[in-house]
Motif scaffolding. Structure first.
Motif: not given
Length: 264
Positions: A166-173, A10-19, A158-160
């Motif tokens: 592009e605005a979303t991608w710019s939030k990450f290194t 839920v905290s990912a892109l559907a919080t893909m619960s990939f811990a 995980i949203v990527l």
């Protein structure tokens, strides 16, 4: 799905619960997953790579590229992944490398912004991101939790996987790495492409996400380090990137007996 895992989704892109990382205990039943990966080796090397990056150090067989070309390279790979469906084996370990959760199931994604995560072991659970909301269906307690997808994916790398914004991608290194991380029964290892994604804004639930692609440029594994120093590893098998998508893949039917917790 255990609570921590579903919260990640839920905290990912559907919080893909990939811990994320681990020592996947793949017993003989899991060898049917196509190419056989030595789970202990994969989990250990992914964890070592993650920890090395966190300490700003590198192992001798890892190279990194931190300029814009890394982002472009990852976007190019993911742009070919307009659809993705695979079985997975997941292990979550804590900071002391103790296994705290294991799961098996299937993951289906389409770009942009849709995801279906379904576990078959140890429990049957379902999580769906339909582009607007995240639906976490827990059949054991007969409850459905609904979250706003925009809020759920904030600052989570995980949203990527499904975002083209592009605005979303710019939030990450994004750092590109090449390392020998896979071991199968036929050879001593394969050079894979790996990308470590780090939120530029600190304080989020996910510290780093590492995506690893195999020699066919397919997403082979996913590794996530969270703020509690838990690491979750997903190893994918039976990968498909072209398949028909039934209309109900990203929709949810809620039985009348289920409790609905709508947090949108």
């Amino acid at each position: 799905m255990n609570k921590a895992v579903s919260v990640y989704f839920v905290s990912a892109l559907a919080t893909m619960s990939f811990a994320a990382n681990a020592t996947l205990e793949l017993d003989s039943n899991l060898k049917e997953f196509g190419t056989y990966y030595d789970a202990d080796t994969v989990g250990k090397e992914l964890a070592d790579d993650t920890n090395a990056s966190m300490n700003n150090s590198q192992s001798p067989n890892v190279t990194t590229d931190t300029d814009d070309s890394s982002s472009s390279a990852l976007q190019a790979l993911l742009s070919e992944m307009k659809q993705f469906r695979a079985s997975f084996a997941q292990t979550v370990v804590d900071g002391q490398q103790n296994v705290v959760h294991e799961a098996q199931g299937t993951l289906t994604m389409t770009r942009p912004n849709k995801l279906r995560w379904e576990t078959t072991f140890p429990d049957e659970t379902l999580l769906i991101a339909d582009g607007e909301a995240v639906w976490n269906v827990d059949t054991f307690v007969e409850q459905v939790t609904i979250l706003s997808q925009d809020n759920a994916i904030k600052d989570n790398p995980i949203v990527l996987l499904t975002s083209t914004d592009e605005a979303t991608w710019s939030k990450f290194t994004i750092d590109q790495m090449s390392s020998v991380s896979a071991v199968n029964s036929d050879d001593n290892g394969s050079v894979l492409q790996s990308f470590q994604i780090t939120p530029k804004e600190e304080g989020g639930q996910i510290v780093t996400l590492t995506l690893t692609f195999n020699e066919d440029n397919a997403l082979a594994s996913l590794n996530m380090l969270d703020a509690q120093q838990q690491i979750s590893t997903l190893v994918f098998n039976n990968i498909e990137t072209r398949f028909p998508v039934p209309a109900d893949t990203f929709s949810v039917e809620i039985p009348d007996s289920f409790i609905i917790d709508d947090q949108r």
